[in-house]
Design a protein around this motif. Structure first.
Motif, PDB file in Angstrom:
ATOM      1  N   SER A 120      -1.150  -5.727   6.919  1.00 45.55           N
ATOM      2  CA  SER A 120      -1.194  -4.402   6.313  1.00 45.55           C
ATOM      3  C   SER A 120      -1.523  -4.477   4.826  1.00 45.55           C
ATOM      4  O   SER A 120      -1.245  -5.474   4.158  1.00 45.55           O
ATOM      5  CB  SER A 120       0.141  -3.681   6.513  1.00 45.55           C
ATOM      6  N   THR A 121      -2.111  -3.408   4.321  1.00 46.82           N
ATOM      7  CA  THR A 121      -2.437  -3.358   2.894  1.00 46.82           C
ATOM      8  C   THR A 121      -1.266  -2.842   2.076  1.00 46.82           C
ATOM      9  O   THR A 121      -1.076  -3.244   0.932  1.00 46.82           O
ATOM     10  CB  THR A 121      -3.667  -2.468   2.651  1.00 46.82           C
ATOM     11  N   ASN A 122      -0.487  -1.919   2.641  1.00 47.04           N
ATOM     12  CA  ASN A 122       0.712  -1.438   1.948  1.00 47.04           C
ATOM     13  C   ASN A 122       1.617  -0.716   2.936  1.00 47.04           C
ATOM     14  O   ASN A 122       1.210  -0.362   4.040  1.00 47.04           O
ATOM     15  CB  ASN A 122       0.358  -0.540   0.753  1.00 47.04           C
ATOM     16  N   ILE A 123       2.845  -0.491   2.507  1.00 45.29           N
ATOM     17  CA  ILE A 123       3.846   0.183   3.326  1.00 45.29           C
ATOM     18  C   ILE A 123       4.489   1.284   2.493  1.00 45.29           C
ATOM     19  O   ILE A 123       4.920   1.047   1.361  1.00 45.29           O
ATOM     20  CB  ILE A 123       4.935  -0.803   3.803  1.00 45.29           C
ATOM     21  N   THR A 124       4.544   2.498   3.034  1.00 40.04           N
ATOM     22  CA  THR A 124       5.206   3.615   2.379  1.00 40.04           C
ATOM     23  C   THR A 124       6.463   3.956   3.163  1.00 40.04           C
ATOM     24  O   THR A 124       6.391   4.275   4.346  1.00 40.04           O
ATOM     25  CB  THR A 124       4.284   4.845   2.310  1.00 40.04           C
ATOM     26  N   ARG A 125       7.616   3.883   2.521  1.00 41.83           N
ATOM     27  CA  ARG A 125       8.900   4.089   3.208  1.00 41.83           C
ATOM     28  C   ARG A 125       9.497   5.434   2.852  1.00 41.83           C
ATOM     29  O   ARG A 125       9.420   5.885   1.703  1.00 41.83           O
ATOM     30  CB  ARG A 125       9.869   2.957   2.837  1.00 41.83           C
ATOM     31  N   ASN A 126      10.128   6.052   3.846  1.00 47.02           N
ATOM     32  CA  ASN A 126      10.848   7.299   3.626  1.00 47.02           C
ATOM     33  C   ASN A 126      12.301   6.943   3.323  1.00 47.02           C
ATOM     34  O   ASN A 126      13.003   6.398   4.167  1.00 47.02           O
ATOM     35  CB  ASN A 126      10.763   8.176   4.882  1.00 47.02           C
ATOM     36  N   ASN A 127      12.752   7.243   2.139  1.00 45.34           N
ATOM     37  CA  ASN A 127      14.100   6.842   1.719  1.00 45.34           C
ATOM     38  C   ASN A 127      15.208   7.733   2.277  1.00 45.34           C
ATOM     39  O   ASN A 127      16.392   7.424   2.125  1.00 45.34           O
ATOM     40  CB  ASN A 127      14.184   6.825   0.187  1.00 45.34           C
ATOM     41  N   ALA A 146      -2.001   9.160  18.117  1.00 42.19           N
ATOM     42  CA  ALA A 146      -0.883  10.033  18.446  1.00 42.19           C
ATOM     43  C   ALA A 146      -0.895  11.273  17.563  1.00 42.19           C
ATOM     44  O   ALA A 146      -1.172  11.211  16.366  1.00 42.19           O
ATOM     45  CB  ALA A 146       0.436   9.285  18.279  1.00 42.19           C
ATOM     46  N   ARG A 147      -0.566  12.395  18.175  1.00 39.25           N
ATOM     47  CA  ARG A 147      -0.348  13.639  17.447  1.00 39.25           C
ATOM     48  C   ARG A 147       1.153  13.812  17.234  1.00 39.25           C
ATOM     49  O   ARG A 147       1.948  13.291  18.006  1.00 39.25           O
ATOM     50  CB  ARG A 147      -0.912  14.816  18.245  1.00 39.25           C
ATOM     51  N   LEU A 148       1.524  14.528  16.207  1.00 34.64           N
ATOM     52  CA  LEU A 148       2.929  14.666  15.845  1.00 34.64           C
ATOM     53  C   LEU A 148       3.498  15.979  16.372  1.00 34.64           C
ATOM     54  O   LEU A 148       2.947  17.052  16.108  1.00 34.64           O
ATOM     55  CB  LEU A 148       3.093  14.586  14.330  1.00 34.64           C
ATOM     56  N   ALA A 149       4.619  15.888  17.078  1.00 35.04           N
ATOM     57  CA  ALA A 149       5.221  17.056  17.712  1.00 35.04           C
ATOM     58  C   ALA A 149       5.806  18.011  16.679  1.00 35.04           C
ATOM     59  O   ALA A 149       6.378  17.593  15.673  1.00 35.04           O
ATOM     60  CB  ALA A 149       6.305  16.613  18.687  1.00 35.04           C
ATOM     61  N   THR A 248      14.525   8.959  15.710  1.00 38.11           N
ATOM     62  CA  THR A 248      14.310   9.871  14.581  1.00 38.11           C
ATOM     63  C   THR A 248      13.341  10.972  15.000  1.00 38.11           C
ATOM     64  O   THR A 248      12.283  10.698  15.563  1.00 38.11           O
ATOM     65  CB  THR A 248      13.730   9.118  13.375  1.00 38.11           C
ATOM     66  N   ARG A 249      13.706  12.219  14.751  1.00 39.43           N
ATOM     67  CA  ARG A 249      12.842  13.339  15.103  1.00 39.43           C
ATOM     68  C   ARG A 249      11.598  13.353  14.213  1.00 39.43           C
ATOM     69  O   ARG A 249      11.691  13.272  12.984  1.00 39.43           O
ATOM     70  CB  ARG A 249      13.594  14.656  14.947  1.00 39.43           C
ATOM     71  N   VAL A 250      10.432  13.486  14.838  1.00 39.13           N
ATOM     72  CA  VAL A 250       9.182  13.547  14.092  1.00 39.13           C
ATOM     73  C   VAL A 250       8.996  14.930  13.470  1.00 39.13           C
ATOM     74  O   VAL A 250       8.519  15.052  12.332  1.00 39.13           O
ATOM     75  CB  VAL A 250       7.998  13.191  15.011  1.00 39.13           C
ATOM     76  N   ASP A 251       9.384  15.982  14.195  1.00 35.62           N
ATOM     77  CA  ASP A 251       9.098  17.331  13.691  1.00 35.62           C
ATOM     78  C   ASP A 251       9.817  17.638  12.390  1.00 35.62           C
ATOM     79  O   ASP A 251       9.298  18.364  11.541  1.00 35.62           O
ATOM     80  CB  ASP A 251       9.430  18.382  14.753  1.00 35.62           C
ATOM     81  N   THR A 252      11.023  17.075  12.192  1.00 34.75           N
ATOM     82  CA  THR A 252      11.752  17.338  10.953  1.00 34.75           C
ATOM     83  C   THR A 252      11.244  16.468   9.797  1.00 34.75           C
ATOM     84  O   THR A 252      11.651  16.675   8.652  1.00 34.75           O
ATOM     85  CB  THR A 252      13.263  17.106  11.140  1.00 34.75           C
ATOM     86  N   GLN A 253      10.356  15.514  10.105  1.00 35.93           N
ATOM     87  CA  GLN A 253       9.778  14.647   9.082  1.00 35.93           C
ATOM     88  C   GLN A 253       8.288  14.921   8.872  1.00 35.93           C
ATOM     89  O   GLN A 253       7.612  14.174   8.166  1.00 35.93           O
ATOM     90  CB  GLN A 253       9.975  13.176   9.473  1.00 35.93           C
ATOM     91  N   LEU A 254       7.791  16.018   9.454  1.00 37.25           N
ATOM     92  CA  LEU A 254       6.359  16.301   9.383  1.00 37.25           C
ATOM     93  C   LEU A 254       5.851  16.433   7.954  1.00 37.25           C
ATOM     94  O   LEU A 254       4.767  15.935   7.626  1.00 37.25           O
ATOM     95  CB  LEU A 254       6.049  17.591  10.156  1.00 37.25           C
ATOM     96  N   ALA A 255       6.610  17.108   7.101  1.00 34.41           N
ATOM     97  CA  ALA A 255       6.144  17.338   5.729  1.00 34.41           C
ATOM     98  C   ALA A 255       5.947  16.020   5.000  1.00 34.41           C
ATOM     99  O   ALA A 255       4.931  15.817   4.315  1.00 34.41           O
ATOM    100  CB  ALA A 255       7.130  18.228   4.983  1.00 34.41           C
ATOM    101  N   TRP A 256       6.917  15.099   5.145  1.00 39.06           N
ATOM    102  CA  TRP A 256       6.792  13.811   4.465  1.00 39.06           C
ATOM    103  C   TRP A 256       5.628  13.006   5.023  1.00 39.06           C
ATOM    104  O   TRP A 256       4.839  12.425   4.271  1.00 39.06           O
ATOM    105  CB  TRP A 256       8.081  13.004   4.607  1.00 39.06           C
ATOM    106  N   ILE A 257       5.499  12.972   6.348  1.00 40.96           N
ATOM    107  CA  ILE A 257       4.413  12.207   6.962  1.00 40.96           C
ATOM    108  C   ILE A 257       3.065  12.770   6.531  1.00 40.96           C
ATOM    109  O   ILE A 257       2.167  12.029   6.113  1.00 40.96           O
ATOM    110  CB  ILE A 257       4.541  12.213   8.493  1.00 40.96           C
ATOM    111  N   ALA A 258       2.918  14.087   6.604  1.00 44.74           N
ATOM    112  CA  ALA A 258       1.646  14.721   6.260  1.00 44.74           C
ATOM    113  C   ALA A 258       1.290  14.556   4.791  1.00 44.74           C
ATOM    114  O   ALA A 258       0.110  14.550   4.425  1.00 44.74           O
ATOM    115  CB  ALA A 258       1.686  16.201   6.627  1.00 44.74           C
ATOM    116  N   SER A 259       2.300  14.421   3.931  1.00 48.46           N
ATOM    117  CA  SER A 259       2.017  14.232   2.505  1.00 48.46           C
ATOM    118  C   SER A 259       1.524  12.825   2.205  1.00 48.46           C
ATOM    119  O   SER A 259       1.023  12.556   1.111  1.00 48.46           O
ATOM    120  CB  SER A 259       3.272  14.523   1.676  1.00 48.46           C
TER     121      SER A 259
END
Length: 268
Positions: A120-127, A146-149, A248-259
């Motif tokens: 991998s070139t880099n890793i972005t972690r959600n704290n 994959a699409r995000l629910a 971990t629920r994907v839908d509650t993390q959509l904003a962070w993932i999409a950003s």
């Protein structure tokens, strides 16, 4: 407590016994002891589901840790944050992502599978949640990403995919990708929950961490959850009928993932 990959069956048993006598073992993260989905079927599909590995020289003797992840676009893998950290919680600078693409040869008109392994070139972690994004130096082709629910309905059938173990002592860690199914039993703002492997239902085990729970049939790419762990001590080695597993629920993390990555969404 995170159980880490051990070089042999005896070490894995010893580590499990050690955890059993610790009062802090309230839950385990399904991490780094690698083999296949409990009650699962060998999977030659789900090309968006990849294996993640990292050699950890900080552990005595050095170990190779395994997890699972899912491609959400052509160069980004969604996985568990703890899959990008060693057993001491220190961040890896990078990980190795291994997968398979479907290639079309225009000259012959033939289709064939081709394996790849990329650092991998880099890793972005959600704290604030146990998820991370791993970026690749290549653009992966021949894969339905994959699409995000946008939700996580209770009662929805989910397909579990990963490189995890059928038990804590399974010696064939990291070699086989499998899939199985279960049903979302309950949700809270952070996680989806389902019961253990009973009857025809499947469960996750060590090495499945970071892998997907897809909504609906085995062909679905609607990603509802990211494998986190088991709400129990590991006394029954991932097969406890009365145990409870959580993603971990994907839908509650959509904003962070999409950003942090280009994504598409779906209604599960």
């Amino acid at each position: 407590v995170i159980l880490v990959d051990m070089p042999n069956k005896q070490s894995a048993i010893s580590l499990t016994i050690t955890c059993l006598i610790l009062s802090a073992c309230e839950h385990i993260d399904i991490h780094e002891l690698e083999s296949d989905i409990v009650n699962g079927t060998i999977d030659s599909g789900h090309l968006q589901v990849v294996r993640i590995s990292q050699f950890d020289p900080t552990y005595p003797g050095g170990i190779t840790e395994f997890c699972t992840g899912t491609l959400i676009n052509n160069n980004t893998v969604l996985t568990a944050r703890h899959c990008t950290q060693n057993y001491q919680g220190q961040n890896y600078a990078n990980v190795v992502v291994e997968g398979t693409t479907l290639i079309y040869d225009r000259e012959t008109g033939a289709r064939y599978f081709e394996d790849y392994a990329e650092v991998s070139t880099n890793i972005t972690r959600n704290n604030t949640a146990d998820i991370a994004l791993v970026r690749l130096p290549i653009a992966v082709r021949g894969v339905s990403f994959a699409r995000l629910a946008t939700g996580a309905p209770v009662g929805r059938v989910i397909t579990l995919v990963g490189y995890g173990g059928t038990s804590a002592t399974d010696p064939n860690w990291g070699q086989v990708k499998r899939f199985g199914s279960n049903t979302i039993d309950r949700v809270d703002p952070n996680y989806i929950y389902f019961d253990g492997a009973t009857g025809n239902e499947s469960a996750t085990c060590y090495g499945d961490s970071g892998g997907p729970a897809f909504a609906g049939s085995t062909s679905s790419t609607c990603l509802v959850g990211v494998t986190k762990g088991q709400l129990a001590t590991p006394s029954t080695a991932c097969t406890e009928a009365g145990g409870e597993w959580y993603h971990t629920r994907v839908d509650t993390q959509l904003a962070w993932i999409a950003s942090n990555a280009n994504t598409t969404t779906c209604v599960p």
